[in-house]
Design a protein around this motif. Structure first.
Motif, mmCIF file in Angstrom:
data_model
loop_
_atom_site.group_PDB
_atom_site.id
_atom_site.type_symbol
_atom_site.label_atom_id
_atom_site.label_comp_id
_atom_site.label_asym_id
_atom_site.label_seq_id
_atom_site.Cartn_x
_atom_site.Cartn_y
_atom_site.Cartn_z
ATOM 1 N N ASP A 181 7.301 44.372 7.648
ATOM 2 C CA ASP A 181 6.474 44.951 6.579
ATOM 3 C C ASP A 181 7.150 44.795 5.213
ATOM 4 O OD1 ASP A 181 4.809 45.672 8.627
ATOM 5 O OD2 ASP A 181 5.211 47.816 8.516
ATOM 6 N N GLN A 188 -0.464 42.628 12.097
ATOM 7 C CA GLN A 188 0.303 42.127 10.954
ATOM 8 C C GLN A 188 0.493 40.609 11.035
ATOM 9 O OE1 GLN A 188 -0.220 44.828 9.157
ATOM 10 N NE2 GLN A 188 1.816 44.695 8.264
ATOM 11 N N TYR A 205 8.032 40.198 13.179
ATOM 12 C CA TYR A 205 6.924 40.668 14.031
ATOM 13 C C TYR A 205 7.018 40.053 15.422
ATOM 14 C CZ TYR A 205 4.779 42.538 9.776
ATOM 15 O OH TYR A 205 4.538 43.243 8.635
#
Ligand SMILES: [Zn+2]
Length: 520
Positions: free
Chosen positions: A318, A349, A333
């Protein structure tokens, strides 16, 4: 089965009235059973996973701890008044909370385990939640329509540290309502009372329910306590509850297992890594405020303490997204997914980042997988964009239609996108078209665009009706009226060689919108 349960409760309630506690835990509501037991069980089964997903997912690093919580839960479930397919899970959530869903699906937050000091206290919380499920408190809320008060519930959910609840779409929205259910006072008293009965039957000292309530009363005086948004939001501690539990204890008698040592041993690993999760929680907040440096420092500190936690990798992802380091984000991720493949958010994401990079075909499976775990407006919206780019209008409308169920900016954007596509796929429904004549009697096909969307290549067909039979007797080929038709504008096309001399003759011409496209 249900009858036994009711009568047992009734008998015990009578005893309670005789000892003068003043509560009447038998609810007459139970007679009105609109949700059948099998429906109740199926509601629990369907909503257990989405509810866990939106609360941070399962805490998988320490499976032994989950097994332990399950073993205590099973002991209490075995002595409960109603046999349900009980399940217990530890959630990766720092908020001290626990909840039960209809059908016996129970969750215990990591954050509450830090705060307890014995197996008997754990049993006190689990016993209380088991009663909520066994006595159908949640199912009754559904029957009385309490769950349908969406707006009220939404505030409740926000207070429960549910970052994703607003983005959830489709049938999974029920799961966020179920875990945010606030039971009435009577239900809470009933859960306290019978929870202690279950403790006694399972050989735990019911005094733990008293000491635990006393601890909660003390903690509730600290306004900064994270309990305020957790357990206390749905279970406000009070001296009355302490007094009621003391009265129950007097009736049941003290004595039984406390299990302080076994508890300390089982939560030792969890408690040792608590600072990592504190760093992580602070890091998430820092990132929300835009402080990527602070967030990164905290995420790395957390990883140094607990390198196996997927959420910490996700936070690094993030942070990288915020810094526009998309390739790096994808790496974080990927690691988060490898560490915990059954948690929705890194899939969302990844899909969003891949889509932003123009790698749409790669993005799609991630977004679809995320929706299997927890359907979100974000994933449906991006899937809609991908379908639209591919020219799959029907598919895009379907995805945007689902995303529109969320009352967020994403939901609003999805509504706008849906409307654009609908206007383009059925322009005749939205554009106003008519035949008009100038003062010389020359006839024009006129199209007006009352929508918010600019349309291109607006084509019409002009049909002529026979004055006597009122049947169509002639029609034009497809005619381009406007190459570009912005919102609130009209386009017109003079129909060559057609002239009328009286208003009735004009009425014999009808202009039909044949097709239009969205302007690029
Ligand atoms: Zn409760």
């Amino acid at each position: 089965m249900l009858k036994t349960f009711t009568s047992k409760f009734a008998a015990a309630a009578l005893v309670l009235l005789l000892v003068g506690c003043g509560t009447n835990p038998v609810t007459h509501k139970r007679e009105l059973q609109l949700v059948s037991e099998s429906e109740e069980i199926s509601i629990g089964q369907k909503n257990y996973m989405p509810a866990r997903q939106q609360q941070g997912g399962d805490y998988i690093i320490d499976p032994e701890l989950t097994t332990y919580v399950q073993s205590v839960g099973k002991k209490l479930a075995a002595v409960s008044d109603r046999q349900l397919p009980y399940e217990f899970v530890v959630l990766n959530n720092s908020v001290p909370n626990a909840w039960a869903m209809p059908g016996g699906k129970i969750a215990f937050n990591r954050g509450l385990l830090y705060e307890l000091n014995s197996e008997a206290e754990l049993a006190a919380v689990l016993g209380h939640e088991i009663v909520h499920a066994a006595a159908r408190h949640g199912a009754q809320s559904m029957e009385t329509g309490m769950l349908l008060q969406g707006a009220v519930m939404a505030t409740g959910i926000a207070a429960q540290d549910n970052r994703y609840s607003e983005l959830i779409v489709g049938s999974a929205q029920l799961s966020s309502q179920l875990i945010a259910t606030k039971y009435g006072r009577d239900d809470e008293s009933e859960a306290d009372l019978y929870g202690m009965h279950y403790m006694k039957k399972a050989d735990y000292d019911p005094r733990a329910a008293v000491t635990l309530q006393e601890t909660f009363v003390r903690l509730s005086k600290d306004r900064n306590s994270s309990f305020i948004e957790g357990l206390f939001a749905s279970h406000p501690p009070s001296q009355e509850r302490v007094a009621a539990n003391k009265a129950t204890l007097a009736q049941l008698g003290e004595g039984g297992v406390w299990g302080r040592e076994i508890y300390a041993q089982k939560v030792a690993k969890l408690k040792a890594t608590r600072p990592a999760y504190q760093d992580y929680d602070e890091g998430v907040q820092a990132l929300a405020k835009g402080d990527t440096n602070k967030a990164e420092t905290l995420a790395k500190k957390a990883i140094a303490i607990e390198p196996r936690e997927a959420r910490f990798q996700e936070l690094l992802g993030d942070i990288a997204v915020k810094q526009n380091h998309n390739e790096a984000a994808l790496g974080y991720y990927k690691r988060a997914i490898e560490m915990q493949p059954d948690y929705f958010r890194p899939y969302v994401q990844t899909g969003v980042v891949l889509n932003n990079l123009g790698r749409k075909a790669e993005a799609e499976p991630y977004l679809k997988r995320s929706n299997e775990l927890l359907p979100t407006a974000t994933s449906y919206y991006v899937l809609g964009q991908i379908a639209e780019d591919r020219g799959d209008v029907r598919g895009a409308m379907q995805q945007f239609g689902i995303a529109a169920g969320s009352e967020t900016e994403t939901g609003k954007a999805a509504i706008a996108r849906y409307q654009r596509l609908e206007i383009a796929s059925n322009p005749a429904k939205y554009l106003q078209a008519a035949a008009q004549a100038d003062n010389m009697g020359y006839v024009y096909a006129v199209v007006y665009n009352p929508t918010e969307v600019t349309l291109a290549n607006v084509h019409v067909i002009v049909v002529h009706f026979n004055a006597t039979t009122r049947q169509p007797d002639n029609q034009s080929v497809s005619l381009l009226v406007a190459a570009n038709l912005p919102p609130g504008k009209r386009g017109q096309l003079k129909l060559p060689g057609i002239q009328v001399y009286k208003p009735e003759d004009l009425k014999l011409y009808r202009v039909l919108v044949e097709r239009a496209e969205l302007a690029k």
